[in-house]
Design an enzyme around this catalytic site. Structure first.
Site, PDB file in Angstrom:
ATOM      1  CD  GLU A  59      -1.997  -2.164   1.325  1.00  0.00           C
ATOM      2  OE1 GLU A  59      -0.559  -2.282   1.807  1.00  0.00           O
ATOM      3  OE2 GLU A  59      -2.501  -3.324   1.295  1.00  0.00           O
ATOM      4  CG  HIS A 128     -10.459  -6.885   7.410  1.00  0.00           C
ATOM      5  ND1 HIS A 128      -9.649  -6.774   8.827  1.00  0.00           N
ATOM      6  CD2 HIS A 128     -10.219  -6.894   6.097  1.00  0.00           C
ATOM      7  CE1 HIS A 128      -8.555  -7.722   7.705  1.00  0.00           C
ATOM      8  NE2 HIS A 128      -8.191  -7.460   5.911  1.00  0.00           N
TER       9      HIS A 128
HETATM   10  C1  TPP Z   1      -2.254  -4.396   4.519  1.00  0.00           C
HETATM   11  C2  TPP Z   1      -3.529  -5.044   3.622  1.00  0.00           C
HETATM   12  N1  TPP Z   1      -3.642  -5.196   3.056  1.00  0.00           N
HETATM   13  C3  TPP Z   1      -4.752  -6.114   2.075  1.00  0.00           C
HETATM   14  C4  TPP Z   1      -5.155  -6.742   2.774  1.00  0.00           C
HETATM   15  C5  TPP Z   1      -6.560  -7.972   2.135  1.00  0.00           C
HETATM   16  N2  TPP Z   1      -5.722  -8.574   1.513  1.00  0.00           N
HETATM   17  C6  TPP Z   1      -5.977 -10.129   2.971  1.00  0.00           C
HETATM   18  S1  TPP Z   1      -4.763 -11.827   2.737  1.00  0.00           S
HETATM   19  C7  TPP Z   1      -4.369 -11.170   1.425  1.00  0.00           C
HETATM   20  C8  TPP Z   1      -3.907 -11.633   0.788  1.00  0.00           C
HETATM   21  C9  TPP Z   1      -2.383 -11.986   1.312  1.00  0.00           C
HETATM   22  O1  TPP Z   1      -1.103 -13.256   0.433  1.00  0.00           O
HETATM   23  P1  TPP Z   1      -0.516 -14.152   1.446  1.00  0.00           P
HETATM   24  O2  TPP Z   1       0.710 -13.261   2.609  1.00  0.00           O
HETATM   25  O3  TPP Z   1       0.077 -15.125   0.525  1.00  0.00           O
HETATM   26  O4  TPP Z   1      -1.297 -14.756   2.539  1.00  0.00           O
HETATM   27  P2  TPP Z   1      -2.432 -15.714   2.887  1.00  0.00           P
HETATM   28  O5  TPP Z   1      -3.509 -15.137   2.319  1.00  0.00           O
HETATM   29  O6  TPP Z   1      -1.820 -16.238   0.910  1.00  0.00           O
HETATM   30  O7  TPP Z   1      -1.629 -17.110   3.524  1.00  0.00           O
HETATM   31  C10 TPP Z   1      -4.640  -9.494   1.019  1.00  0.00           C
HETATM   32  C11 TPP Z   1      -4.464  -8.994   0.401  1.00  0.00           C
HETATM   33  C12 TPP Z   1      -4.768  -6.989   3.723  1.00  0.00           C
HETATM   34  N3  TPP Z   1      -5.351  -7.796   4.816  1.00  0.00           N
HETATM   35  N4  TPP Z   1      -3.891  -6.292   4.697  1.00  0.00           N
END
Ligand code: TPP
Ligand code: TPP
Ligand code: MG
Ligand code: MG
Lengths: 330, 343, 343, 330
Positions: A59, A128
């Site tokens: 972000e 959230h």
């Molecule tokens: C700062 C922030 N940006 C965006 C999100 C929305 N979001 C939640 S999970 C996710 C993907 C995370 O990917 P990863 O780190 O690979 O974890 P995984 O879900 O694959 O375990 C996103 C973009 C968030 N929760 N926090």
């Protein structure tokens, strides 16, 4: 002519129309291509990878990039999912977007539109569920838009994208399915013009974004008790339509401000302060703020309902002002 | 992931070759517990019994379990939005977690946090976190504290491939290297950030980001609990003995959707093939089945049956406990914000 | 810095061996202009004539000048709190910059920005920036725009060794690699973050952070304008032709204090030796003197005199212009916040 | 017994005393060892590298680390130089510090003290001059401290460091040299108790942090015109001493709030809204906010003076309320 559209469709329509109209409109964000909230659906297929693009999760860079991309002549739309993630990308919001035009002596224009969901009510818990707009409102150089209807969502978003300033377009989380009439064809809503959602002579209720609905319900309930409530939807918090609000308070003598953001330094505070300064002599009683208290949003749905403003609290506040509390609730 | 790449430095850390047979059984039981708990959450979520979103760890159990096997209650972990596995692997209570997700007063966070925020500070579980990447800096802070304490406590930080693109990763790699923090970075590369394939948003190899700081780094098959156990053994031992931070990239796969309402919100949108998912559920890939096959081959069939029964009973008990719990107390929202003590 | 390390990929980019004699004279004149302007700012700041803090680039001129030699008005740069050199090297107007620092209406930012925010968007100078690291993301955005424009514009991003510890560096390395942005990262490693020696806060080699993404990377002697020019030639050519981002780490030294009130605020606190500073002002290190020596050796004494005179006249003229300017218009603070157009 | 101390010395004394008292107090930040603002001077020599330490420039991690270090049992002090850099480290401030205690059901305590300078007046321009506390006030779980005297600076900082919640200790930039009496020995100032800096019966002026000084000057000037001004210094904005303010307004009937932060959703808005709600019937006239307008701080000193509240604006506001404007200024 009007058309029935869900709120999220109206947002989607606005994006389609503006991207179609102006090739300089570019959209990016995390997972915008598949569009999990639906507002971006179909854009990737239609406009392709140069116009709308998934980003890594970063972000700080997404907000900073918007500044550079806008400086390079683009109209930038960034989807940030939840307004809590503003904090993660806050540096460029607070230190760049809000200030750069002044700092450069007016050299830059920053046509940036940031889209994000806000608010509680879906058991998404504290990280959230913030209604993070008061923070933006204090930063000085940012427009803040809180549409409550599909028509306003479409019209404000189109105005934002065409505009030349940074604007934050806030979607009430979980409200995308709400349906309303949207005028056909080119539909633009100007900034800084409130909508009077219902007229009434006994009290003014200014309600922000997703609070318009419970405010209207409260007005219905109060009407049955003979209390006429004027419901004002400011539609944009920056710029703010002071004139419409002051005119209403001049008429009713009472003001209740309903806002889902936290109480302390919230939008309701700002609005109450304006009226306490500029329409004091019209006031027949105290200004009531109905807000989420100064808490992080709890997870449990019953606790969420406890802290988020609802119809009953609005009704009670109005009744406390118009002096019919005992009679009416007895 | 067929190959297991371990840097030379990790090998030199003097590992045992792997868990003992008894330890492997424990690892299996812990993985199975995570799996069965989450299958139940999956079903209860689909049935509309759970209030919020649930992000499931199914398919990735070997990572949390393999790492946490080396940690005690006084060690710390930070976790992610996909945190049930870390919570249970680190010794968190099943009932308390289940009650939390059911939004009950008996929940580990009294119903205030929910699935995305399960934490048990008394067990060193500093919390699942809804902000992608946030756990990295929190872990560095905890590790700094334990370094100052000087009593050999270790902090493990779990984060995803998506989180690896947050700048806070580089910041904490830098700072933990400089300050020689007793910290183990555990990147769970499950090939997706939500609905975006990692390769579209992640340049280079994630582990190389740590190597740029000269940090001891291992890339392991994250679906092989023994491989994870082994890499973590070295990293934890290094941290405990004052050797500073290490980095483990565990290659794994998310079998469930990003979260349980995924099919609904995507309404037909696709980002992966069913066949790909199916492949990861086979005995040669799925970490629970793989471990089971190993144990079966070593003749542990009876024990496995007993474990399965024990785990299922535990899950049933936890769900009953959660269901019977008291709804969360709404007044907590206000009373818990501050410790009211100043002045 | 005695050694110049250039990655093989940079060498392969097909560079000319260095600037032509005429080009070297231009580089010298530009460096000298930056030097003399800042010497004047140093003196005027000490004399209490300038309102805010000034952060001087003295000793680092070869970096901005060597890089910007390859850029035209339509290319972009982002800069730092130490931005006068970037502004002038990229073709910003001396008078307008000086008037800005003097807080005058004639200033390039009409007196609203000051020393830390000098910008001339018409020249592609997107602005000096008071937030350490902020220029990185802004540069990535500008580079994305020019990539979409598809007309070969290049963005150069200047940032310090201190800024290299901000996570936004890793984020932009990742994103610019993935999106093949026409971006040149220029790290000015002047061995200090304010009053902290870099080695205390910076693990590993900064250039390795870029190498982790497979980015073409050069480490150069930042006090040798020819070396910088050469590395930048490759990086800019690569960006212009669609070859994506490159990284240059220029090793240099900050001769002045972090800012001009340093001695006052530190009130005796010390973080470096006078002898160290003195060494960097010698002819074998100081970038201006070094270039001058080369030019002298090639028999350009007369030209050098003319240049010196021209530059001094330019500085005097700029200061006179600034001093005679109109005080900034306070009402601008309110009228410039928004373009009032919506609705 | 009292001692004359400069404000920055009082802050330094508080740090020395608390670090001496409790080995669990740890300080870090960018360039804290040499201490460019002076508040940390001498600590490194005295307490060594484990207790106070320079960090890399990485605000996102600095704020996040504070959460982890506090969770591990430390009392953490982070110096962040300028309050504009809160934005750079905002994620952990907004999404962690302000929420974690609730989210964990009360399991964690976060004894974190963040120190930063704020405000304009030194030609530091927009990115080093924000009074960024309204943003913090809206986040729900953060104490916000704005001392205006050396004694309060010392006493509030000590209370913050000993406390068990995240607290932001804000130093007015460029005011470190101001001198005042500081009580000898252990001096603690409780949160949530305002100080009445001057008594008066005609109007209440609530002034925040560095605005106390011009407010007192305005009160002097008004006294000469026969207008008695009560000057209230809230000392802490969260928690806020409503009772003292309301009592004063009950007495005077008039309120002017003076705040250097921007007007929109600023501290002055919050305070005006409280009074418009809870002391409405005591008010004899509108509530005036004297604030910096919704602008980024300009660089030019004359423009800074134009936007930052000063004595004249306060005098004019009070006179506009007490109805003697024409007579008095004639
Ligand atoms: C700062 C922030 N940006 C965006 C999100 C929305 N979001 C939640 S999970 C996710 C993907 C995370 O990917 P990863 O780190 O690979 O974890 P995984 O879900 O694959 O375990 C996103 C973009 C968030 N929760 N926090
Ligand atoms: C986000 C942020 N944090 C801290 C500061 C304070 N600060 C200004 S310059 C500086 C050091 C920068 O070091 P470096 O990037 O190496 O640049 P240099 O000053 O050496 O040119 C710091 C910490 C700032 N301006 N912005
Ligand atoms: Mg992932
Ligand atoms: Mg430096």
């Amino acid at each position: 002519m009007v058309e029935r559209r869900r709120l999220i469709q109206a947002v989607n329509d606005a994006l389609f129309e503006e991207m179609e109209r102006d090739p300089k409109v570019v959209v990016y964000g995390e997972d915008v291509e598949l569009s999990i909230t639906g507002d971006m659906r179909g854009l990737h297929e239609h406009f392709g990878h140069d116009r709308i693009r998934n980003t890594p999760i970063c972000e700080a860079t997404l907000t900073g990039m918007a500044v550079g991309l806008a400086s390079a002549g683009y109209h930038v739309v960034v989807h940030m999912m939840f307004s809590n993630f503003f904090y993660t990308g806050m540096d460029a919001i607070g230190n760049q977007m809000a200030k750069l035009r002044l700092m450069t002596g007016g050299q830059v224009e920053l046509p940036i539109t940031i889209i994000a969901g806000y608010g509680g009510g879906s058991a998404n818990a504290a990280q959230h569920s913030d209604s993070a707009y008061p923070v933006l409102m204090n930063l000085g150089g940012l427009n803040v838009l809180t549409p409550s209807t599909p028509a306003d969502a479409k019209g404000l978003l189109k105005t934002a994208i065409r505009g030349r300033n940074p604007s934050f377009f806030l979607e009430a989380s979980g409200r995308g399915g709400e349906v309303g009439d949207v005028p056909d064809g080119e539909h633009l809503v100007p900034f800084g013009r409130a909508a009077v959602r219902r007229e009434g002579g006994d009290a003014t209720v200014l309600a922000i974004g997703r609070m318009v609905k419970p405010a209207l319900a409260a007005a219905d309930a109060l009407a049955e008790q003979g209390v006429g409530v004027e419901v004002i939807d400011p539609r944009t918090l920056v710029p703010f339509d002071e004139a419409s609000l002051l005119a209403s308070v001049e008429k009713t003598g009472h003001l209740v401000v309903v806002d889902e953001a936290r109480e302390c330094c919230g939008a309701a505070s700002q609005i109450a302060a304006i009226v306490a300064e500029k329409a004091f002599h019209a006031l027949a009683g105290p200004i009531r703020r109905i807000t989420t208290p100064n808490v992080a949003m709890p997870y449990a749905p019953n606790a969420e309902r406890h802290v988020i403003p609802g119809e009953e609290r609005i009704v009670a506040a109005v009744l406390s002002l118009v002096g019919r509390a005992h009679r009416a609730t007895a | 992931m067929a190959t297991t790449v371990i840097d030379r430095r990790t090998e030199q850390a003097g590992l045992r070759s792997g868990p003992s047979p008894a330890e492997l059984l424990e690892l299996y039981e812990r993985m199975l517990l995570v799996r069965r708990v989450e299958e139940r959450l999956r079903d209860d979520s689909a049935a509309g019994k759970l209030p919020g979103a649930v992000h499931l760890y199914i398919g990735e159990e070997a990572v949390a379990v393999g790492v946490c096997a080396h940690l005690g209650d006084r060690d710390y972990v930070t976790s992610t939005h996909r945190g049930h596995g870390h919570f249970l692997a680190k010794g968190g209570d099943v009932r308390a977690m289940m009650a939390e997700i059911w939004a009950k007063e008996e929940g580990i966070c009294r119903g205030m946090g929910g699935s995305m925020h399960v934490a048990d500070v008394s067990k060193g579980i500093l919390g699942a976190n809804g902000i992608v990447g946030a756990g990295l800096a929190i872990a560095a802070g905890a590790a700094f504290g334990t370094k100052l304490d000087g009593d050999g406590k270790v902090t493990a930080c779990f984060f995803g491939d998506g989180a690896s693109n947050q700048g806070v990763l580089m910041e904490t790699l830098n700072l933990s290297t400089l300050w020689e923090l007793p910290l183990v970075f555990v990147c769970e590369n499950n090939t997706f950030s939500e609905f975006t394939p990692s390769r579209e948003v992640t340049a280079g190899r994630i582990a190389d980001r740590a190597r740029a700081f000269g940090m001891p780094t291992a890339e392991v098959d994250g679906n092989d609990v023994t491989a994870v156990w082994q890499a973590a053994a070295g990293a934890v031992a290094r941290a405990r003995s004052g050797g500073g931070p290490s980095f483990i990239e565990a290659h794994t796969y998310r079998i469930q959707g990003h979260f349980e309402a995924e099919a609904f919100v995507l309404s037909g949108g696709r980002y992966r093939e069913d066949a790909e998912i199916a492949a990861w559920t086979q005995e040669d890939k799925d970490p629970v089945l793989r471990c089971r096959a190993t144990l079966l081959a070593s003749g542990a069939a009876d024990v496995l049956h007993a474990i399965e029964a024990r785990v299922l009973a535990q899950v049933d008990d936890a769900v009953r406990f959660a269901e019977a719990g008291t709804p969360a107390d709404p007044a907590l929202a206000e009373s818990l914000m501050f410790v009211r003590d100043e002045g």
